[in-house]
Write an enzyme that holds these catalytic residues in place. Structure first.
Site, PDB file in Angstrom:
ATOM      1  N   LYS A 139       4.252  12.624  33.699  1.00 50.26           N
ATOM      2  CA  LYS A 139       4.271  11.278  34.450  1.00 50.26           C
ATOM      3  C   LYS A 139       5.520  11.360  35.209  1.00 50.26           C
ATOM      4  O   LYS A 139       6.665  11.536  34.900  1.00 50.26           O
ATOM      5  CB  LYS A 139       4.625  10.176  33.339  1.00 50.26           C
ATOM      6  N   HIS A 142      10.191   7.342  35.894  1.00 50.15           N
ATOM      7  CA  HIS A 142       9.932   5.827  36.353  1.00 50.15           C
ATOM      8  C   HIS A 142      11.651   5.107  36.416  1.00 50.15           C
ATOM      9  O   HIS A 142      12.513   5.764  35.859  1.00 50.15           O
ATOM     10  CB  HIS A 142       9.426   5.180  35.096  1.00 50.15           C
ATOM     11  N   HIS A 145      13.646   4.372  33.384  1.00 46.49           N
ATOM     12  CA  HIS A 145      14.377   5.656  32.866  1.00 46.49           C
ATOM     13  C   HIS A 145      15.824   5.749  33.327  1.00 46.49           C
ATOM     14  O   HIS A 145      16.681   6.795  32.548  1.00 46.49           O
ATOM     15  CB  HIS A 145      13.477   6.862  32.729  1.00 46.49           C
TER      16      HIS A 145
END
Length: 579
Positions: A139, A142, A145
């Site tokens: 992933k 983001h 994070h």
């Protein structure tokens, strides 16, 4: 290894010059008993210079302090022998323990330095992800994070500045049922060609698609569970696909971390500790702590009363491990591998109960060091989006910060000609993101606002950088006039005295930040320092002043610049010299 120094609290040395005191202020760390701080550090510098036969200024930045402990008597100062070796003050050959003891033996005990001992200290700083993918393999990183990354980096920098040996571990979410979904999804929808051309984007597309299918198709959920069982059984084809996903993801994360100025000593993950979970379960069974429920799950009673009113599940009914099982295994491994004195986990506040349970389980297993495991929790960022819409990948946020900052710089009447304006814009933009994040208590949620974040005035990262750049410019202009040591006694005006007094609070602020593991104390200190420095810069001219006053003011501005730069680096900000 390190040498620790404890001062006599009964006597003081009054003959240390104010210039030494000013130099000390620039480099000091969390020292106590302010009346004797400069004397102790000055005498220590002189002794080290004599023993090692090197100039005194080599040792000033290598001396740090030992935070005050309520539990035990602590030394006042610490000198890392590793740092002495790296700086050439101590020969690199031979045993470090022997060198440390030899250095301690050569230091003179007197009315000020009453004790010198050889010792050690270590902190394991654990930056890890949350269970639903923050950051998880396959992933994209983001924007949410960002908080765990910069908070963990701040704590590691702070501990290191205080003389601790810090081990930085990035603990990735690289195992669990989400990989069952991704694996099953890639076998159905994935393309190796697309994976080569745009790896993480394609994996993200697959993950979204398989989640959508799983919501309405039971067979997809069954396939996901089966793929995860294949991983747990170490089936070759499933493992090969998992390794490919992991390698792709770590490579991209490293690029993001490099842009943020963050590094890790170890990249670890749940998968590494998966094979250790059976050993954990065996130990729990031996102690009578693991119970089997009617549903076939394995649980540990945390109620304290034996009534199962509070418990943690460590094994699913199908025998597969859970997130917390692997966390127990990871904690045991790290204690064995690193022998830490303190382990700090940095995650969002949704995991507070998880870590309470983890520490309770470790305590129940008889590991008293569990009380030295700390969870630093943080709140959520609301409203972080880019001009392109509600895109919240961190890479997009960094690009947005750089783009907006570059535009602001081009339209500013005070901007200088820069060799690499894009890099400066990115550095200042990241500074702005960090300061915005660190201004309040970490547990608080906050609303993100691009316009406020990138303002050049007010308590922003842009203002910090602008202040530092102006001080650098001032000192460059008067470089030929600046002396290494200067008498600052001519500084008797109110602004200079206020600035000097504020400089002396730096070590106390670091101690407060370390005790609470909160960056806002340091941020507030640096903001006040910058405002005081801006006023002094306007009203205390160097040009046109007498030679003595000009030299004193240059020394003051140099000290401010050094403290500001040191504090910014602890926060994870790279100071710029021109903007």
């Amino acid at each position: 290894m390190a040498c620790f120094f404890r001062r006599s609290v009964a006597l003081q040395v009054q003959s240390v010059s104010l210039s030494t005191f000013s130099t000390f202020s620039t480099f000091s760390r969390t020292l106590t008993h302010s009346s004797t701080r400069p004397q102790l550090i000055a005498i220590l510098v002189l002794q080290l210079a004599k023993v090692c036969e090197l100039p005194e200024d080599v040792f000033i930045p290598l001396i740090s302090a030992v935070p005050v402990s309520k539990k035990q008597s602590a030394a006042d100062l610490r000198v890392s022998v590793n740092s002495l070796v790296q700086n050439g003050a101590v020969a690199a050959d031979g045993d470090l323990q022997t060198k440390t003891q030899a250095l301690a033996d050569q230091m003179r005990r007197d009315a000020v330095v009453e004790e010198v001992v050889a010792g050690r200290g270590k902190v394991l700083e654990q930056l890890r992800s949350d269970p639903d993918g923050s950051p998880n393999i396959a992933k994209k990183f983001h924007a949410g994070h960002l908080r765990s990354t910069i908070i963990g980096n701040f704590i590691a920098n702070l501990k290191k500045a205080l003389g601790k040996e810090v081990i930085r571990v990035n603990y990735l979410g690289d195992w669990g049922m989400q990989f069952g979904l991704l694996g099953a999804g890639f076998e159905r929808f994935g393309s190796q060609e697309k994976l080569r051309r745009r790896p993480l984007e394609h994996l993200f597309e697959v993950y979204v698609q398989v989640n959508r299918e799983a919501e309405r198709d039971e067979s997809v959920r069954s396939a996901a569970a089966e793929f995860f069982r294949r991983l747990e059984r170490r089936e070759n084809q499933a493992l090969a696909l998992w390794r490919q996903f992991r390698e792709i993801t770590v490579d991209e994360y490293k690029c993001i971390y490099e842009r943020l100025g963050v590094h890790f000593d170890h990249y670890s993950g749940e998968a590494f500790h998966h094979h250790q979970t059976q050993n954990v379960l065996d130990k729990l069974k031996t102690r009578g702590l693991l119970k089997t429920t009617e549903k076939g799950t394995g649980v540990v009673d945390l109620s304290g009363t034996g009534d199962m009113s509070s418990y943690a599940t460590l094994v699913r009914s199908d025998g597969t491990s859970l997130y917390i099982t692997r966390d127990v295994a990871a904690a045991l491994y790290r204690k064995h591998r690193f022998g830490f004195d303190e382990m700090i986990y940095v995650t969002d506040k949704s995991q507070t109960i998880h870590f309470q349970q983890l520490f309770q389980i470790l305590q129940a297993m008889g590991h008293q060091w569990a009380d030295r495991c700390v969870h630093v929790a943080f709140g959520l960022v609301q409203g972080m989006s880019t001009r392109r819409g509600e895109v919240v990948f961190l890479e997009d946020v960094l690009e947005e910060a750089c783009s907006r900052m570059l535009n602001n710089m081009r339209h500013s009447s005070t901007s200088k000609e820069l060799e690499d304006p894009e890099q400066t814009a990115e550095t200042v933009g990241i500074s702005a993101l960090i300061i915005q994040d660190f201004k309040g208590p970490l547990m608080s949620d906050y609303k993100f606002d691009w316009d406020k974040v990138l303002q050049a005035q007010g308590d922003t990262g842009v203002f910090l950088q602008y202040t530092h750049a102006r001080l650098c410019s001032l000192l460059r202009r008067h470089a030929s006039e600046t002396q290494s040591c200067c008498d600052v006694s001519p500084l008797v005006d109110g602004r200079s005295v206020s600035l000097l007094q504020h400089l002396l609070r730096y070590d106390e602020v670091l101690l407060q930040s370390a005790n609470e593991l909160q960056p806002r104390h340091l941020v507030n200190y640096l903001m006040t320092l910058s405002h005081l420095a801006a006023s002094a810069h306007r009203e205390l001219p160097v040009k046109g002043s007498s030679a003595a006053v000009a030299q004193a003011r240059l020394s003051l501005f140099s000290a401010v610049r050094s403290v500001l730069a040191n504090g910014m680096r602890i926060l994870g900000i790279t100071p710029v010299e021109k903007m």
